[in-house]
Structure formats: structure tokens, C-alpha cells
Design a protein around this motif. Structure first.
Motif, PDB file in Angstrom:
ATOM      1  N   SER A 215       0.452  -1.312  -0.141  1.00 17.38           N
ATOM      2  CA  SER A 215       0.397  -0.036  -0.003  1.00 17.38           C
ATOM      3  C   SER A 215       0.945   1.332  -0.080  1.00 17.38           C
ATOM      4  N   GLU A 216       0.107   2.648  -0.021  1.00 13.32           N
ATOM      5  CA  GLU A 216       1.144   3.916   0.192  1.00 13.32           C
ATOM      6  C   GLU A 216       0.711   4.420   1.598  1.00 13.32           C
ATOM      7  N   ALA A 222      -0.020  17.087  -1.224  1.00 11.09           N
ATOM      8  CA  ALA A 222       1.020  18.238  -1.686  1.00 11.09           C
ATOM      9  C   ALA A 222       1.478  16.634  -2.718  1.00 11.09           C
ATOM     10  N   TYR A 223      -0.111  15.775  -2.779  1.00 11.00           N
ATOM     11  CA  TYR A 223       0.674  14.963  -4.035  1.00 11.00           C
ATOM     12  C   TYR A 223      -0.121  13.936  -4.682  1.00 11.00           C
ATOM     13  N   CYS A 224      -0.945  13.343  -5.679  1.00  9.05           N
ATOM     14  CA  CYS A 224      -1.728  12.388  -5.560  1.00  9.05           C
ATOM     15  C   CYS A 224      -1.803  11.394  -5.146  1.00  9.05           C
ATOM     16  N   ALA A 225      -3.091  10.233  -4.595  1.00  8.99           N
ATOM     17  CA  ALA A 225      -2.937   9.462  -4.351  1.00  8.99           C
ATOM     18  C   ALA A 225      -2.474   8.511  -5.226  1.00  8.99           C
ATOM     19  N   SER A 226      -2.055   7.024  -5.327  1.00  6.96           N
ATOM     20  CA  SER A 226      -2.168   5.902  -6.373  1.00  6.96           C
ATOM     21  C   SER A 226      -2.893   4.559  -5.893  1.00  6.96           C
ATOM     22  N   PRO A 264       4.943  10.259  -1.255  1.00  8.12           N
ATOM     23  CA  PRO A 264       4.080   9.162   0.075  1.00  8.12           C
ATOM     24  C   PRO A 264       5.472   7.803   0.188  1.00  8.12           C
ATOM     25  N   TRP A 265       5.128   7.336   0.734  1.00 13.69           N
ATOM     26  CA  TRP A 265       5.560   6.099   1.040  1.00 13.69           C
ATOM     27  C   TRP A 265       4.906   4.898   0.623  1.00 13.69           C
TER      28      TRP A 265
END
Length: 653
Positions: A215-216, A222-226, A264-265
Motif C-alpha cells: 500500500s502507501e 502535496a501529492y496524488c494518491a496511487s 508518499p511512502w
């Protein structure tokens, strides 16, 4: 001699073109190796000597440069990460995180820099990219077009995945909303149902003894989800960005970041059983709170008329009935769903809130997220899309004593939408409101990042029991999937411990439940969320046995610890949760056969405990196992033998 020298220099060239850096978990069982071969970075992961991920690509392509090839390692650093923190609304309240860290600095062929960071704890891998400012303190921003980041599992692995669906599809163009059917135990090379990959989190059975959950976390404005792409032989699954058509085409499908900045992580939880998957805290371990809470938020249980009484129940008199039900049961909240602004009106809603407070109950109100992302007609609309509208609305909510909102129908995973989630949460915090999201993406560390965030739906939830007998038939399958996937990574508003036998107001018509009452009560423990829906109906006060009512009255929703005991995705689940010094053990069976287990329960060793179980179902059509309360003696070694009836459950406390 000439041939020997040729081979010698070829070997030297091979050595020179490959650079390996290794970081292991504190216990040494989990090992990550990062390699650079001819300028292309990859990583691989072993657990207890078994290959969990073979060489998997790393890197990204941005407007400022390509960081997937032509890379040179310029420096490496190692460190240890030790952290202790507490949380109020997750699976554990007190968490110690210990990991080993590896930073690798890269330079590409244009002299541009990037850092790759891995943090490896005993069962979890987290990694991300950092981009500094480059020459002459510029550029100060970047756009990430795509990531090469891959997860290349051995070819024999099988999958438990939920497909990503296309944008602006489904009912009133409200998808994607993470509400598709899971496919279980599929080979890697099966194409996703809609050809668009898979939503996070993604569960893999790597071998007979090993599991992985991908997952993430740490996704903000500050970013999109993936999500994950479809499988590609030799490459595996890659991180995929949102579709351009999401959010009604508004906003970029790419990610824009300020520099210096980080992605993101990406997270991988691994183990030789499902225990690390169910118990993981990695979504929270690597993130930090983004703001301070304006108050100490309270959690608990809520009643909800809409599930079975539907839109017609959103009127003053029917809501009084569900407030009275919450009061009679000692539940803290009542959720008033869509159309309240039209069917009840704002003036009478203020009166309803006062009535609820006199009964010891507080209201939560439903909202449509905004106006341009979908065609969903439900109101209130356009109250959450802009700062001035939110502040006006939330000021009023605070004034009339409402304590929370449920916001529905979001438009996808673009950075534009991530900003809307964050803006709603941060504004709500200012007014002391807690937030539940529906028709939405999964949370990504949000319980820790946003202290007034409670839970998300992001799954085929309880409303589908009302809409389709098929989902009643599959409830056992679905609720035995989520502890290992959706709920493992974040709070899950399934929407109900459903106590009506039939999915109707009269409890005598429409779809019928396949699960026993004990199964349903056990889901209040199995599925974790700090504000949990008790989907009781007023008629249940006279229909349920006293021990069932007593159990629901005292069921906690905040937990201090979790312990996975036994289970298998889509089939059955047994776990224990601790509230204060009291343990609750719950099991649910999603199959059509009884399951007898000997559980290891050291917390109950030598004790006699309350044992909620089921008598076998009668032979009549659609008959359910009948609940009963017994006592059970746990032996001095902490062993107890229990039987889960088909579509039944057990609870020990």
C-alpha cells in the motif's frame, strides 16, 4: 591468454556497473537489497531467506529530469529510527516503532540529484523518494509524471485484489469509489476486471507460508494518491497515477511538489503468517500529525436510519425514533443522512440537535462533497467544496451542537481531490468536528496525520445488503476479506452491526441476512473504527434477547491492542482486541461449513469467560444459526476449543 583477459575485463565491467546496498530489519529476518545495474536502480526483498520480491524497478520521471536510468550512487547513509507515539482512534493506542534506515543519494546523467530512503522494521518496509533543489537553488518545484516503482513477486504468488474502475462511471458518475468486488486467490497474470489495475491495499500470498500487503501512506494535498497497475511479466505491478478523467477531468493526473520535497511512502508488510498483516501499524509509523486537535475528540457508536428505512426516513419524526434508540442503548451518536436540509430544514435541525442532546446523544450530519465531481443529486451540496462555504456551514454546525460530519461522493485520487479531503479535515478541526468519508479513497495514515479524522468507507459496504440479495449472500466472504486488506491499513466504516434478519423496516420482507446474530455482533470487534455504526432498528429493542442487547450496549470502539489468532482471507477470522485491561475475542465464519478451532488465549488462561456462540441452524429454508450465551473454561495453558457455525460467529470476553 587474450581470452582470459577479455573475460577478466568483462567481469570487472559487470562489477563496476552493479552497486548493491543492503538494509535489514532489527531482528535480521527482513532484508532489502538495492542494486544499480547499468544505471538502473532496483530493489529485492527476502524474509527468513525466502524471496518475497525479486528485482523490482525504482525511480520516477519528472519535468526536471528522468530518474529511472543513467543513475550513479554518490553517497549512502545508514541510521536507526526509534519512535514512540500514542493514538486514540486506531487498532493500537501505544506504539513503539524501531527500524533501520538506508539513504542512497543518486545523480542522473544530467547531474540532477535524488535520494531514495528505505526504513525497514521487523515486518515492514517503507520507502520514498526525496528531491532537493538542484543547481543555483533551483528549480523550486517539480511535476512527477510517473513512477517506475514496481513490486515484482515470484510468479507462483497468488492475489487477493480489488480492481480499480474507470472515472465518472457507475451510479450518477460517482466512481471510482473503491467499491468493487474482490477476487480471491487469483494468479498474477489475470488482467484486472476493468483493465485499470488494482486499488490499494493489495494482498499477496507469496507462497504457502508467506504473505505480503502492499500500500502507501502519507498522502496529503502535496501529492496524488496511487494504485497498482495490471501485472506485467518480468516487471510485476507498478505504481499507477490517477486517470485523467477522474474528478470530472478537473486537475492534473500527475503530482506537483514543492522542492525540496518527498513522495508518499510505499509500504510492504511481510510475514510467515497473516499476523503481521492484520496487526501492522506501518501506515502510522512513518508519518506525523499535521496539526494539533482543537479539542479531545470523543468516539463511540451511532444509529443510522438510512440503511434500511432509506430516504423516506430523513424526516424529523423518524430521526427522533433513532435518537431514542441510541439513547435507550447508551450509544453516543445518531447519523442523519442525505436530504436533511430539504426534508427537515435547518431551523428544525437545530431543534432536533437540542432534542438529541437532552437524550444524551449528539448528531452527525451527511454532506455531498461538492458539485462538479459527479451527478449525485443528494443534498446538502456545495457546502464542502470551498473554504468560505465550509466555514459558514461548520460554524453553524458547532453552534447547534453537531459533533461530526459524513462527507460522500468524491471524485477520485488526483492531487486536486487529496487537497479537498485535507481542507475538509483541517477546517472541521477548527470547529471541533470529526469527519467520516464515504464514496471515497482509502485513508493513508490519516488517523495519525489528521486527529479529527475517524474513518472511511472505501469498500462495498453495508448499504449493498439492502440493494442486493447477492451481497447478503456474499457478506461472509467480504467481511472475511477486510481484516487482511482494507481494514489492516486504516479505519473502516463498514456501516453496521446489522441486527434485522430482513433488510426492511418491517423485518419481514426484502433481502435476508445469511449471517447469524453472533456473527454480526462479532463484526463490531473484527472491523475496527473508532465511531462504529450499530445498525440496529427500533424493533430490535423488543426482538433481541437480553444478552444480545447487553453486549451491544457495552461494546467498545476504542482499542489499546490487537492480536491476530487465526483465519484465512474470505473464509474466517479470529482476533482479539484489548480495551483497557479487558480482552475481547471475536471470530466469524464466512463459509457454509462449521469450523472448529483450538485457540491460544493466554489472556484468559485458567479463567471462565462469557462465550457467545450459535446453535446449528434448523433445516428450514433460510434459517440462521441461533445465538446463545454460555460460559467457557479456558485451560491453564490458555487453550480453548470453539466452533464457528456456518455464517456464524463466536465472542469470548
Amino acid at each position: 591468454m587474450r581470452q582470459f583477459l577479455t573475460l577478466f575485463f568483462l567481469a570487472l565491467a559487470t562489477i563496476a556497473s552493479a552497486t548493491d546496498n543492503v538494509v535489514a530489519s532489527p531482528d535480521g529476518k527482513l532484508v532489502v537489497k538495492v542494486s544499480v545495474d547499468n544505471g538502473q536502480p532496483t530493489y529485492s526483498v527476502d524474509y527468513e531467506g525466502a524471496s518475497m520480491l525479486t528485482a523490482s524497478a525504482l525511480g520516477f520521471v519528472a519535468d526536471i529530469g528522468d530518474f529511472t536510468k543513467g543513475l550513479t550512487v554518490t553517497a549512502t547513509r545508514t541510521n536507526q529510527v526509534t519512535k514512540h507515539y500514542t493514538m486514540a482512534q486506531s487498532k493500537k493506542s501505544s506504539i513503539d516503532y524501531n527500524a533501520n534506515l538506508l539513504d542512497i543519494d543518486f545523480t542522473n546523467t544530467d547531474g540532477l540529484k535524488m535520494t531514495l530512503t528505505f526504513q525497514v522494521s521487523n515486518n515492514d518496509v517503507a520507502f520514498r523518494y526525496s528531491i532537493p533543489r538542484q543547481k543555483n537553488d533551483n528549480p523550486k518545484c517539480a511535476v512527477i509524471y510517473r513512477e517506475a516503482t514496481a513490486f515484482n513477486f515470484p510468479e507462483t504468488a497468488t492475489t487477493f485484489l480489488c480492481p480499480q474502475i474507470g472515472p465518472m462511471t457507475g451510479w450518477e458518475r460517482t466512481k471510482p469509489s473503491y467499491e468493487e468486488d474482490y477476487d480471491a486467490e487469483m494468479p498474477l497474470n489475470v488482467k484486472s476486471k476493468f483493465g485499470m489495475g488494482y486499488t490499494f491495499p493489495c494482498l499477496f500470498k507469496v507462497s504457502d507460508g508467506h504473505w505480503a500487503l502492499v500500500s502507501e501512506t502519507g498522502v496529503t494535498s502535496a501529492y496524488c494518491a496511487s494504485h497498482l497497475s495490471d501485472y506485467q511479466p518480468g516487471t510485476g505491478y507498478t505504481v499507477a497515477f490517477p486517470h485523467a478523467g477522474e474528478n470530472n477531468g478537473i486537475g492534473s493526473p500527475h503530482a506537483g511538489i514543492s522542492l525540496p520535497g518527498t513522495t508518499p511512502w510505499r509500504t510492504i508488510t511481510l510475514g510467515n503468517s497473516l499476523k503481521p498483516i492484520v496487526e501492522t501499524t506501518i501506515p502510522f509509523d512513518v508519518v506525523e500529525p499535521l496539526y494539533e486537535p482543537t479539542k479531545e475528540f470523543s468516539f463511540g457508536r451511532y444509529t443510522w436510519s438510512w440503511l434500511l428505512w432509506q430516504d423516506n426516513s430523513i424526516n424529523y419524526d423518524d430521526q427522533v425514533k433513532f435518537i431514542d434508540l441510541a439513547s435507550a442503548m447508551g450509544f453516543e451518536y445518531c447519523l442523519v443522512d442525505n436530504w436533511w436540509d430539504q426534508n427537515i430544514g435547518r431551523e428544525r435541525m437545530a431543534e432536533l440537535s437540542k432534542y438529541a442532546q437532552r437524550k444524551g446523544v449528539r448528531l452527525m450530519l451527511w454532506y455531498n462533497s461538492n458539485g462538479f465531481e459527479n451527478d449525485a443529486p443528494q443534498t446538502p451540496r456545495d457546502c464542502m467544496a470551498t473554504a468560505y462555504a465550509r466555514n459558514r456551514e461548520m460554524k453553524w454546525l458547532k453552534e447547534i451542537g453537531v459533533v461530526g460530519i459524513k462527507v460522500d461522493f468524491f471524485g477520485g485520487d488526483k492531487q486536486e481531490t487529496m487537497k479537498l479531503y485535507e481542507d475538509i479535515l483541517s477546517d472541521a478541526n477548527r470547529y471541533g468536528l470529526q469527519v467520516i468519508f464515504h464514496g471515497c479513497t482509502i485513508p493513508r495514515g490519516w488517523e495519525r496525520m489528521y486527529p479529527n479524522y475517524v474513518a472511511s468507507e472505501a469498500a462495498l459496504a453495508s448499504e449493498n445488503l439492502f440493494f442486493s440479495q447477492q451481497h447478503c449472500d456474499k457478506e461472509g466472504f467480504e467481511l472475511n476479506m477486510h481484516p487482511y486488506s482494507r481494514n489492516a491499513l486504516g479505519a473502516f466504516d463498514w456501516g453496521g452491526v446489522v441486527m434485522n434478519r430482513r433488510m426492511s423496516k418491517d423485518n419481514a420482507s426484502r433481502n435476508y441476512r445469511r449471517t447469524s446474530n453472533t456473527f454480526e455482533m462479532a463484526t463490531g470487534i473484527i472491523l475496527q473504527t473508532a465511531v462504529n455504526c450499530m445498525a440496529m432498528q427500533p424493533n430490535n429493542l423488543n426482538e433481541l434477547q437480553q444478552f444480545e442487547l447487553d453486549f451491544l450496549r457495552q461494546l467498545p470502539t476504542q482499542w489499546d491492542d490487537v492480536c491476530f489468532l487465526d483465519g484465512y482471507p474470505t473464509k474466517y477470522t479470529v482476533l482479539a482486541r484489548r480495551h483497557g485491561d479487558k480482552w475481547y475475542v471475536a471470530g466469524i465464519n464466512g463459509t457454509d461449513k462449521p469450523i472448529t478451532l483450538t485457540l491460544n488465549l493466554p489472556m484468559f488462561a485458567g479463567k471462565t469467560v462469557d462465550y457467545y456462540t450459535d446453535r446449528p441452524a434448523a433445516k428450514a429454508e433460510n434459517a440462521l444459526p441461533e445465538p446463545e450465551l454460555r460460559t467457557l473454561k479456558v485451560d491453564k495453558k490458555g487453550r480453548a476449543k470453539v466452533t464457528l457455525q456456518p455464517m456464524g460467529g463466536v465472542i469470548l470476553k
